[in-house]
Design an enzyme around this catalytic site. Structure first.
Site, PDB file in Angstrom:
ATOM      1  CG  ASN A 150      35.792  37.504  45.713  1.00 10.71           C
ATOM      2  OD1 ASN A 150      35.811  38.506  46.424  1.00 10.71           O
ATOM      3  ND2 ASN A 150      36.820  37.154  44.953  1.00 10.71           N
ATOM      4  CG  ASP A 184      35.949  42.232  48.673  1.00 14.36           C
ATOM      5  OD1 ASP A 184      36.870  43.066  48.647  1.00 14.36           O
ATOM      6  OD2 ASP A 184      35.767  41.391  47.780  1.00 14.36           O
ATOM      7  CD  GLU A 217      40.168  38.758  45.948  1.00 18.39           C
ATOM      8  OE1 GLU A 217      40.963  39.715  46.087  1.00 18.39           O
ATOM      9  OE2 GLU A 217      38.936  38.906  45.790  1.00 18.39           O
ATOM     10  CD  GLU A 240      39.971  44.837  47.625  1.00 18.43           C
ATOM     11  OE1 GLU A 240      39.789  43.797  46.995  1.00 18.43           O
ATOM     12  OE2 GLU A 240      39.092  45.709  47.764  1.00 18.43           O
ATOM     13  CD  GLU A 255      38.553  38.642  49.450  1.00 12.43           C
ATOM     14  OE1 GLU A 255      38.066  39.399  48.582  1.00 12.43           O
ATOM     15  OE2 GLU A 255      39.787  38.482  49.589  1.00 12.43           O
TER      16      GLU A 255
HETATM   17  P1  C2E Z   1      37.117  42.296  44.032  1.00 15.71           P
HETATM   18  O1  C2E Z   1      36.756  41.123  44.875  1.00 15.71           O
HETATM   19  O2  C2E Z   1      37.113  43.629  44.690  1.00 15.71           O
HETATM   20  O3  C2E Z   1      38.538  41.950  43.417  1.00 15.71           O
HETATM   21  C1  C2E Z   1      39.543  42.896  43.165  1.00 15.71           C
HETATM   22  C2  C2E Z   1      39.557  43.314  41.712  1.00 15.71           C
HETATM   23  O4  C2E Z   1      40.544  44.331  41.534  1.00 15.71           O
HETATM   24  C3  C2E Z   1      39.955  42.189  40.761  1.00 15.71           C
HETATM   25  O5  C2E Z   1      39.266  42.415  39.548  1.00 15.71           O
HETATM   26  C4  C2E Z   1      41.453  42.423  40.587  1.00 15.71           C
HETATM   27  O6  C2E Z   1      41.967  41.875  39.401  1.00 15.71           O
HETATM   28  C5  C2E Z   1      41.494  43.932  40.567  1.00 15.71           C
HETATM   29  N1  C2E Z   1      42.795  44.464  40.997  1.00 15.71           N
HETATM   30  C6  C2E Z   1      43.688  43.921  41.852  1.00 15.71           C
HETATM   31  N2  C2E Z   1      44.762  44.711  42.019  1.00 15.71           N
HETATM   32  C7  C2E Z   1      44.560  45.810  41.249  1.00 15.71           C
HETATM   33  C8  C2E Z   1      45.317  47.022  41.006  1.00 15.71           C
HETATM   34  O7  C2E Z   1      46.407  47.232  41.530  1.00 15.71           O
HETATM   35  N3  C2E Z   1      44.758  47.932  40.162  1.00 15.71           N
HETATM   36  C9  C2E Z   1      43.567  47.731  39.550  1.00 15.71           C
HETATM   37  N4  C2E Z   1      43.125  48.676  38.725  1.00 15.71           N
HETATM   38  N5  C2E Z   1      42.813  46.614  39.769  1.00 15.71           N
HETATM   39  C10 C2E Z   1      43.304  45.675  40.622  1.00 15.71           C
HETATM   40  P2  C2E Z   1      38.578  41.237  38.740  1.00 15.71           P
HETATM   41  O8  C2E Z   1      39.415  40.006  38.812  1.00 15.71           O
HETATM   42  O9  C2E Z   1      38.219  41.787  37.406  1.00 15.71           O
HETATM   43  O10 C2E Z   1      37.257  40.958  39.573  1.00 15.71           O
HETATM   44  C11 C2E Z   1      36.251  41.938  39.650  1.00 15.71           C
HETATM   45  C12 C2E Z   1      35.223  41.583  40.695  1.00 15.71           C
HETATM   46  O11 C2E Z   1      34.469  40.431  40.299  1.00 15.71           O
HETATM   47  C13 C2E Z   1      35.820  41.220  42.042  1.00 15.71           C
HETATM   48  O12 C2E Z   1      36.142  42.393  42.740  1.00 15.71           O
HETATM   49  C14 C2E Z   1      34.672  40.448  42.665  1.00 15.71           C
HETATM   50  O13 C2E Z   1      33.740  41.330  43.236  1.00 15.71           O
HETATM   51  C15 C2E Z   1      34.060  39.766  41.468  1.00 15.71           C
HETATM   52  N6  C2E Z   1      34.502  38.359  41.428  1.00 15.71           N
HETATM   53  C16 C2E Z   1      35.622  37.812  40.892  1.00 15.71           C
HETATM   54  N7  C2E Z   1      35.645  36.480  41.065  1.00 15.71           N
HETATM   55  C17 C2E Z   1      34.504  36.159  41.752  1.00 15.71           C
HETATM   56  C18 C2E Z   1      33.928  34.926  42.244  1.00 15.71           C
HETATM   57  O14 C2E Z   1      34.483  33.819  42.121  1.00 15.71           O
HETATM   58  N8  C2E Z   1      32.715  35.033  42.879  1.00 15.71           N
HETATM   59  C19 C2E Z   1      32.080  36.237  43.065  1.00 15.71           C
HETATM   60  N9  C2E Z   1      30.894  36.223  43.700  1.00 15.71           N
HETATM   61  N10 C2E Z   1      32.587  37.382  42.632  1.00 15.71           N
HETATM   62  C20 C2E Z   1      33.785  37.357  41.976  1.00 15.71           C
HETATM   63 CA    CA Z   2      37.334  40.235  46.730  1.00 16.39          CA
HETATM   64 CA    CA Z   3      37.464  44.202  46.784  1.00 16.09          CA
END
Ligand code: C2E
Ligand code: CA
Ligand code: CA
Ligand code: CA
Length: 276
Positions: A117, A179, A58, A236, A149
């Protein structure tokens, strides 16, 4: 009571001011940050539990601010959704992923699919489909290598409009993932109405449900239902061995989480897939 009210009020004002200040700072700097290439894509691997190998990754964006360092998307995405800058950002991430995939194809690496995403705001943008099509054509990337997603909340507004776009995206060959499944309202009619290929079980959902028997039954039934509807399930935020054991037991095929790997720079992911 009066004094207490007053001081909590001041505290609130200060917090709010700080937040407003930070938001203004982000908004002021966002365009330059885009031009300067400060938004960078990290990749988090997904694992196929049945064969114990990579299933793809992802794409998750970070902001590498020269002063503040790496800023989490949780901070800036909500702001960009409010001022619509998210459309630009989502397309930039999509384009970076296409460039990456096309590079791997040229190098003779058989690339695994990458998911991107897409915010609700982006999906609703008039030229969204046109932009996606232009980008994949330009970089000659087969759409089947890209999964989009969409958060579950998206599908609750303008049902028909969203359904039509999703059908069009599928016609073009993209795969569609729902998602954060399990966090919104629910869920089962979503599966029936929307042409999704994948559902991603939210981390909070997995955590709250995988600890007790009733919760386990709920998850197991959802996984079965998805499979009967020909959808794949990705769990996830998998962090523990116990969760992996449970997922295997209920035949959940794919998992993503810190247990396997945190999101990492593209170069790191590349050497990981090349070494296997
Ligand atoms: P998401 O799409 O639900 O992505 C999963 C989030 O959970 C990611 O946080 C990831 O780093 C984190 N994660 C993965 N495995 C674990 C785990 O085992 N434990 C814990 N505690 N966390 C885990 P991240 O990278 O901080 O991203 C947060 C949110 O920001 C994403 O949630 C998504 O909704 C948004 N996001 C990130 N990149 C993009 C993008 O390019 N476009 C859009 N529209 N939204 C984005
Ligand atoms: Ca996602
Ligand atoms: Ca997610
Ligand atoms: Ca999330």
């Amino acid at each position: 009571i009066k004094g207490g009210y007053k001081s909590s009020c001041t505290f609130f004002d200060e917090q709010l001011l700080l937040q407003i200040h930070e938001e203004q700072d982000i908004v002021r700097k966002m365009d330059a940050a885009m031009t300067n290439g400060e938004f960078i894509v990290y990749l988090q691997p997904k694992m196929d539990l049945r064969v114990n190998s990579f299933h793809g990754a992802e794409a998750l964006v970070r902001w590498n601010d020269p002063q503040k360092g790496l800023i989490s998307p949780a901070v800036f995405i909500p702001i960009f959704e409010r001022n619509r800058f998210i459309v630009k950002l989502d397309l930039m991430v999509f384009k970076s992923v296409c460039i990456m995939l096309s590079k791997w194809i040229q190098e003779g690496i058989q690339p695994l699919p990458i998911s991107v995403n897409i915010s609700l705001i982006t999906l609703y943008h008039n030229d969204f489909l046109l932009h996606l099509t232009n980008i994949i054509n330009r970089y000659q990337v087969p759409a089947r290598l890209i999964e989009l997603e969409l958060t579950e909340s998206i599908v609750f507004q303008n049902l028909e409009f969203v359904r039509d776009i999703l059908l069009e995206l599928k016609r073009k060959g993209f795969s569609i993932a729902i998602d954060d499944f399990g966090t919104g309202y629910s869920s089962l009619n979503v599966l029936q109405y929307f042409p999704a290929d994948v559902i991603k079980l939210d981390r909070a959902f997995l955590m709250s449900k995988s600890n007790d028997e009733t919760g386990k039954i709920v998850i197991a039934s959802m996984v079965k239902l998805a499979r009967d509807l020909n959808m794949k399930v990705v769990a996830e935020g998998v962090e523990t061995e116990a969760q992996i054991d449970f997922l295997k037991q209920i035949d959940c095929e794919i998992a993503q989480g810190y247990y396997f790997a945190k999101p990492m720079p593209v170069a790191e992911y590349e050497s990981l897939i090349k070494s296997t």
